[in-house]
Design a protein around this motif. Structure first.
Motif, PDB file in Angstrom:
ATOM      1  N   THR A   1       4.121   2.947   0.433  1.00 18.91           N
ATOM      2  CA  THR A   1       5.145   2.456  -0.285  1.00 18.91           C
ATOM      3  C   THR A   1       4.233   1.837  -1.625  1.00 18.91           C
ATOM      4  O   THR A   1       4.776   2.029  -2.741  1.00 18.91           O
ATOM      5  CB  THR A   1       5.599   1.140   0.369  1.00 18.91           C
ATOM      6  OG1 THR A   1       6.384   1.641   1.510  1.00 18.91           O
ATOM      7  CG2 THR A   1       6.725   0.550  -0.555  1.00 18.91           C
TER       8      THR A   1
ATOM      9  N   SER B   1       5.343  10.922   1.116  1.00 18.45           N
ATOM     10  CA  SER B   1       5.026  10.888   2.483  1.00 18.45           C
ATOM     11  C   SER B   1       4.918  12.382   2.756  1.00 18.45           C
ATOM     12  O   SER B   1       4.172  12.901   3.520  1.00 18.45           O
ATOM     13  CB  SER B   1       6.010  10.143   3.371  1.00 18.45           C
ATOM     14  OG  SER B   1       5.949   8.687   3.184  1.00 18.45           O
TER      15      SER B   1
ATOM     16  N   ALA C   1       3.197   4.866  -3.892  1.00 17.13           N
ATOM     17  CA  ALA C   1       4.679   5.238  -4.413  1.00 17.13           C
ATOM     18  C   ALA C   1       5.052   4.731  -5.794  1.00 17.13           C
ATOM     19  O   ALA C   1       5.426   5.185  -6.837  1.00 17.13           O
ATOM     20  CB  ALA C   1       5.789   5.368  -3.467  1.00 17.13           C
TER      21      ALA C   1
ATOM     22  N   GLN D   1       9.002   7.028  -2.288  1.00 13.00           N
ATOM     23  CA  GLN D   1       8.211   7.165  -0.918  1.00 13.00           C
ATOM     24  C   GLN D   1       8.360   8.442  -0.217  1.00 13.00           C
ATOM     25  O   GLN D   1       7.269   9.061   0.318  1.00 13.00           O
ATOM     26  CB  GLN D   1       8.651   6.011  -0.154  1.00 13.00           C
ATOM     27  CG  GLN D   1       7.600   6.006   1.047  1.00 13.00           C
ATOM     28  CD  GLN D   1       7.675   4.686   2.000  1.00 13.00           C
ATOM     29  OE1 GLN D   1       8.305   3.617   1.447  1.00 13.00           O
ATOM     30  NE2 GLN D   1       7.368   4.910   3.343  1.00 13.00           N
TER      31      GLN D   1
END
Length: 289
Positions: A19, A33, A22, A29
């Motif tokens: 998080t 990922s 990002a 996010q």
């Protein structure tokens, strides 16, 4: 695996959270990922262990972090090199230096270079001689400012003049009755503060004079030697030109007589490797006495 993915992975490794990474990268996010997942699938290993609040790098992740940093630094250096080639004598010159070379570099040489080529900017990487030579071999810097002794087999070198080592001390440690120089044997049984770079040289010289040095503090920076000596904790041993690296109000110095404890600063660069016009001009200024 591409440069973008490596930047993403390094952001995750530095932030410890997907998080936070990002946010740093100014992206959502889920895509970040997904990029991490794709990178793990491509390499066939797990790079992070995902916890409820943070991630931890696996052993493979630690290896990739180190390599990714090198790759990105090399990519940046390559971009700058091409830019410098296109712009002539304007751009950024990447140099590696050891702390004890600062006085030799800044006195006249760098000032003269800047006066002639005022459009050139600098990126400085600091470390010991071995670190600087490693950065050279990886192409992260173009020129290294290092101090003897070192293995010069793969290097081109320009040397500054030889200089003596000095013993720096507070008044409380001064046994010399005003003498400006000492013999190495006078340091027997005195607490010495030495820069690790010169450990072997100092130990061998002391042993040649019949004693084993009493090393009170071993460190990795000439400035630390000055700091500890200035605090009255012992007698520092370092090159004479390094004496002015930092405030030393409490210190006096004595030159250590003898050729075995003389050292030189050198500008070095890799043999048979492209050298930018910026680096060539800088070396010319260094060569000029």
């Amino acid at each position: 695996m591409d440069i973008r993915q490596l930047k993403y992975f390094l952001a995750i490794a530095e932030e410890g959270q997907i998080t936070s990474a990002a946010r740093k990268l100014q992206m959502a996010q889920p895509p970040l990922s997904q990029q991490l997942k794709l990178l793990e699938e491509e390499l066939g290993v797990k790079l992070v262990e995902r916890g409820p609040r943070s991630i931890q790098l696996t052993d493979a992740g630690v290896i990739l972090r180190g390599r990714a940093q090198q790759i990105l630094e090399l990519a940046d250096a390559t971009t700058r090199e091409i830019s410098d080639f296109a712009s002539g004598l304007r751009g950024t010159l990447s140099i590696g230096t050891v702390s004890s070379s600062a006085a030799t570099l800044l006195q006249d040489r760098l000032f003269d270079f800047h006066k002639i080529y005022s459009g050139v900017k600098f990126e400085i990487h600091e470390g010991n001689t071995y670190k600087v030579i490693d950065l050279l071999s990886k192409g992260i810097i173009e020129v290294g400012i290092v101090r003897t002794p070192f293995n010069s087999a793969s290097l081109e070198c320009v040397y500054a003049g030889a200089e003596p080592m000095i013993a720096v001390m507070t008044q409380g440690y001064d046994w010399t009755d005003g003498e400006s120089s000492i013999d190495i044997g006078e340091l027997k049984d005195r607490p010495l503060i030495i820069y690790r770079r010169f450990e072997q040289l100092i130990r061998e010289t002391c042993l040649e004079h019949g004693f084993n040095p009493d090393v009170f503090c071993m460190n990795d920076d000439a400035r630390t030697t000055l700091l500890w000596a200035n605090a009255g904790l012992g007698i520092g041993i370092l090159p004479k030109s390094a004496f002015g690296l930092m405030r030393n109000d409490n210190l006096r110095y004595k030159e250590i007589r003898g050729e075995s404890l003389r050292t030189r600063v050198a500008a070095v660069w890799m043999k048979d490797k492209y050298l930018s016009s910026l680096a060539e001009k800088f070396i010319e200024c260094f060569r000029a006495e």
